[in-house]
Design a protein around this motif. Structure first.
Motif, PDB file in Angstrom:
ATOM      1  N   ARG A   6       6.984  12.118  -2.830  1.00 39.92           N
ATOM      2  CA  ARG A   6       5.953  12.110  -1.795  1.00 39.92           C
ATOM      3  C   ARG A   6       6.581  12.034  -0.399  1.00 39.92           C
ATOM      4  O   ARG A   6       6.062  12.585   0.554  1.00 39.92           O
ATOM      5  CB  ARG A   6       4.994  10.935  -2.017  1.00 39.92           C
ATOM      6  CG  ARG A   6       3.790  10.952  -1.087  1.00 39.92           C
ATOM      7  CD  ARG A   6       2.845   9.792  -1.279  1.00 39.92           C
ATOM      8  NE  ARG A   6       3.466   8.514  -1.051  1.00 39.92           N
ATOM      9  CZ  ARG A   6       3.751   7.623  -2.003  1.00 39.92           C
ATOM     10  NH1 ARG A   6       3.445   7.857  -3.254  1.00 39.92           N
ATOM     11  NH2 ARG A   6       4.331   6.469  -1.709  1.00 39.92           N
ATOM     12  N   ASN A   7       7.721  11.371  -0.297  1.00 38.35           N
ATOM     13  CA  ASN A   7       8.366  11.163   0.998  1.00 38.35           C
ATOM     14  C   ASN A   7       9.494  12.152   1.272  1.00 38.35           C
ATOM     15  O   ASN A   7      10.125  12.102   2.329  1.00 38.35           O
ATOM     16  CB  ASN A   7       8.910   9.741   1.089  1.00 38.35           C
ATOM     17  CG  ASN A   7       7.801   8.758   1.340  1.00 38.35           C
ATOM     18  OD1 ASN A   7       7.356   8.603   2.462  1.00 38.35           O
ATOM     19  ND2 ASN A   7       7.334   8.104   0.287  1.00 38.35           N
TER      20      ASN A   7
ATOM     21  N   SER B 129      10.840   5.457   5.167  1.00 37.77           N
ATOM     22  CA  SER B 129      11.162   5.927   6.515  1.00 37.77           C
ATOM     23  C   SER B 129      12.372   5.205   7.099  1.00 37.77           C
ATOM     24  O   SER B 129      12.942   5.654   8.083  1.00 37.77           O
ATOM     25  CB  SER B 129       9.956   5.774   7.451  1.00 37.77           C
ATOM     26  OG  SER B 129       9.771   4.412   7.840  1.00 37.77           O
TER      27      SER B 129
ATOM     28  N   MET C 193       3.535  -4.625   9.627  1.00 37.77           N
ATOM     29  CA  MET C 193       3.075  -4.551   8.234  1.00 37.77           C
ATOM     30  C   MET C 193       3.461  -5.796   7.443  1.00 37.77           C
ATOM     31  O   MET C 193       3.019  -5.983   6.309  1.00 37.77           O
ATOM     32  CB  MET C 193       3.680  -3.322   7.546  1.00 37.77           C
ATOM     33  CG  MET C 193       3.217  -2.025   8.096  1.00 37.77           C
ATOM     34  SD  MET C 193       4.094  -0.672   7.258  1.00 37.77           S
ATOM     35  CE  MET C 193       3.241   0.729   7.947  1.00 37.77           C
TER      36      MET C 193
ATOM     37  N   GLU D 286       6.897  -1.276  13.747  1.00 32.79           N
ATOM     38  CA  GLU D 286       5.869  -0.822  12.801  1.00 32.79           C
ATOM     39  C   GLU D 286       5.981  -1.591  11.483  1.00 32.79           C
ATOM     40  O   GLU D 286       4.983  -2.086  10.958  1.00 32.79           O
ATOM     41  CB  GLU D 286       6.028   0.681  12.552  1.00 32.79           C
ATOM     42  CG  GLU D 286       5.094   1.235  11.514  1.00 32.79           C
ATOM     43  CD  GLU D 286       5.418   2.679  11.126  1.00 32.79           C
ATOM     44  OE1 GLU D 286       4.849   3.131  10.125  1.00 32.79           O
ATOM     45  OE2 GLU D 286       6.242   3.344  11.788  1.00 32.79           O
TER      46      GLU D 286
ATOM     47  N   ASP E   1       5.576   4.212   1.958  1.00 34.37           N
ATOM     48  CA  ASP E   1       6.095   5.331   2.761  1.00 34.37           C
ATOM     49  C   ASP E   1       6.910   4.815   3.942  1.00 34.37           C
ATOM     50  O   ASP E   1       7.944   5.388   4.286  1.00 34.37           O
ATOM     51  CB  ASP E   1       4.956   6.228   3.236  1.00 34.37           C
ATOM     52  CG  ASP E   1       4.280   6.974   2.087  1.00 34.37           C
ATOM     53  OD1 ASP E   1       4.814   6.957   0.951  1.00 34.37           O
ATOM     54  OD2 ASP E   1       3.209   7.558   2.333  1.00 34.37           O
ATOM     55  N   ALA E   2       6.479   3.715   4.532  1.00 33.17           N
ATOM     56  CA  ALA E   2       7.228   3.118   5.643  1.00 33.17           C
ATOM     57  C   ALA E   2       8.591   2.613   5.159  1.00 33.17           C
ATOM     58  O   ALA E   2       9.583   2.707   5.892  1.00 33.17           O
ATOM     59  CB  ALA E   2       6.423   1.985   6.282  1.00 33.17           C
TER      60      ALA E   2
ATOM     61  N   THR F 244       0.850  -1.188   0.000  1.00 36.19           N
ATOM     62  CA  THR F 244       0.000   0.000   0.000  1.00 36.19           C
ATOM     63  C   THR F 244       0.889   1.243   0.000  1.00 36.19           C
ATOM     64  O   THR F 244       2.104   1.152   0.245  1.00 36.19           O
ATOM     65  CB  THR F 244      -0.890   0.033   1.255  1.00 36.19           C
ATOM     66  OG1 THR F 244      -0.043   0.169   2.405  1.00 36.19           O
ATOM     67  CG2 THR F 244      -1.748  -1.226   1.373  1.00 36.19           C
ATOM     68  N   VAL F 245       0.291   2.398  -0.233  1.00 35.07           N
ATOM     69  CA  VAL F 245       1.038   3.655  -0.185  1.00 35.07           C
ATOM     70  C   VAL F 245       1.647   3.836   1.208  1.00 35.07           C
ATOM     71  O   VAL F 245       2.805   4.239   1.337  1.00 35.07           O
ATOM     72  CB  VAL F 245       0.126   4.845  -0.567  1.00 35.07           C
ATOM     73  CG1 VAL F 245       0.813   6.168  -0.290  1.00 35.07           C
ATOM     74  CG2 VAL F 245      -0.277   4.749  -2.027  1.00 35.07           C
ATOM     75  N   LYS F 246       0.894   3.506   2.236  1.00 31.95           N
ATOM     76  CA  LYS F 246       1.398   3.626   3.611  1.00 31.95           C
ATOM     77  C   LYS F 246       2.634   2.737   3.817  1.00 31.95           C
ATOM     78  O   LYS F 246       3.606   3.150   4.452  1.00 31.95           O
ATOM     79  CB  LYS F 246       0.309   3.253   4.613  1.00 31.95           C
ATOM     80  CG  LYS F 246       0.730   3.374   6.052  1.00 31.95           C
ATOM     81  CD  LYS F 246      -0.391   3.001   7.008  1.00 31.95           C
ATOM     82  CE  LYS F 246       0.104   3.120   8.442  1.00 31.95           C
ATOM     83  NZ  LYS F 246      -0.928   2.705   9.405  1.00 31.95           N
ATOM     84  N   GLU F 247       2.604   1.542   3.277  1.00 30.35           N
ATOM     85  CA  GLU F 247       3.736   0.623   3.419  1.00 30.35           C
ATOM     86  C   GLU F 247       4.937   1.097   2.596  1.00 30.35           C
ATOM     87  O   GLU F 247       6.084   0.979   3.048  1.00 30.35           O
ATOM     88  CB  GLU F 247       3.308  -0.790   3.022  1.00 30.35           C
ATOM     89  CG  GLU F 247       2.344  -1.384   4.034  1.00 30.35           C
ATOM     90  CD  GLU F 247       1.515  -2.542   3.501  1.00 30.35           C
ATOM     91  OE1 GLU F 247       0.905  -3.227   4.333  1.00 30.35           O
ATOM     92  OE2 GLU F 247       1.469  -2.752   2.264  1.00 30.35           O
TER      93      GLU F 247
ATOM     94  N   HIS G   4       7.294   8.084  -5.589  1.00 30.56           N
ATOM     95  CA  HIS G   4       7.341   7.724  -4.171  1.00 30.56           C
ATOM     96  C   HIS G   4       8.364   8.573  -3.417  1.00 30.56           C
ATOM     97  O   HIS G   4       8.123   8.997  -2.273  1.00 30.56           O
ATOM     98  CB  HIS G   4       7.661   6.239  -4.000  1.00 30.56           C
ATOM     99  CG  HIS G   4       6.615   5.340  -4.580  1.00 30.56           C
ATOM    100  ND1 HIS G   4       5.273   5.468  -4.310  1.00 30.56           N
ATOM    101  CD2 HIS G   4       6.723   4.291  -5.424  1.00 30.56           C
ATOM    102  CE1 HIS G   4       4.590   4.534  -4.959  1.00 30.56           C
ATOM    103  NE2 HIS G   4       5.456   3.814  -5.642  1.00 30.56           N
TER     104      HIS G   4
END
Length: 184
Positions: free
Chosen positions: A179-180, A90, A106, A102, A86-87, A81-84, A176
């Motif tokens: 975005r980050n 990170s 996932m 975290e 982004d993770a 996913t987009v959240k993953e 990506h």
């Protein structure tokens, strides 16, 4: 190519992926040693195949199945996913304990650790050949790096590894990355 030809190619790749998964379940990570190019390159290969077949996913439903199984095998999930994603970004500088928990929740901690290991190797060996194409691509899109600090090289090493393992195009990585950017 016709949908029938795509179906045959996809079925063949799906059989191969499933065979690797069965062997992994039975023999563990030693399975990768049977390939001339190990897990990292197999990931790139199968992710590239999926990317090329993606445009046929509406006509050939097996393409969606292949994509899910390739992601499950090499990333630890059937889809990112987009959240993953982004993770993943990170972790470029510091994958501390909190972040690891975290990422583990996932289901992608193994993937992140493998990517970090290869990125660290690129950084430690100052392998500019691995990061230069990515740096140039990002530079052409308006993202500049100060190469007089380790931070830029660490970031580029990790991003190059993600790009390779996930067989992302320059455009996908840029999307990506941009975005980050504020979090990097």
């Amino acid at each position: 190519m016709t949908p029938d030809e795509i179906s045959v190619i996809t079925a063949d790749k799906l059989h191969n992926i499933r065979s690797i998964q069965v062997d992994l379940n039975e023999k563990g990570e030693s399975v990768w040693s049977r390939f001339n190019r190990g897990k990292r390159e197999q990931s790139w290969y199968y992710m590239s195949v999926v990317r090329e077949l993606e445009s046929f996913k509406k006509e050939v439903s097996l393409v969606r199945v292949l994509k899910k199984e390739v992601f499950q095998l090499f990333v630890g999930k059937k889809k990112l996913t987009v959240k993953e994603i982004d993770a993943l970004f990170s972790c470029s500088y510091d994958c501390n304990e909190k972040r690891q928990r975290e990422i583990e929740s996932m289901g992608i901690l193994g993937f992140v650790k493998e990517a970090l290991t290869y990125a660290d190797d690129t950084y430690i060996n100052a392998d500019y050949n691995k990061v230069s194409p990515l740096m140039e691509s990002l530079r052409k899109q308006g993202i500049d790096f100060e190469m007089n600090s380790d931070g830029s090289f660490i970031l580029l090493s990790y991003c190059a590894e993600l790009k390779h393992r996930l067989a992302w195009s320059d455009k996908t990585l840029y999307k990506h990355f941009k975005r980050n950017l504020k979090n990097l």
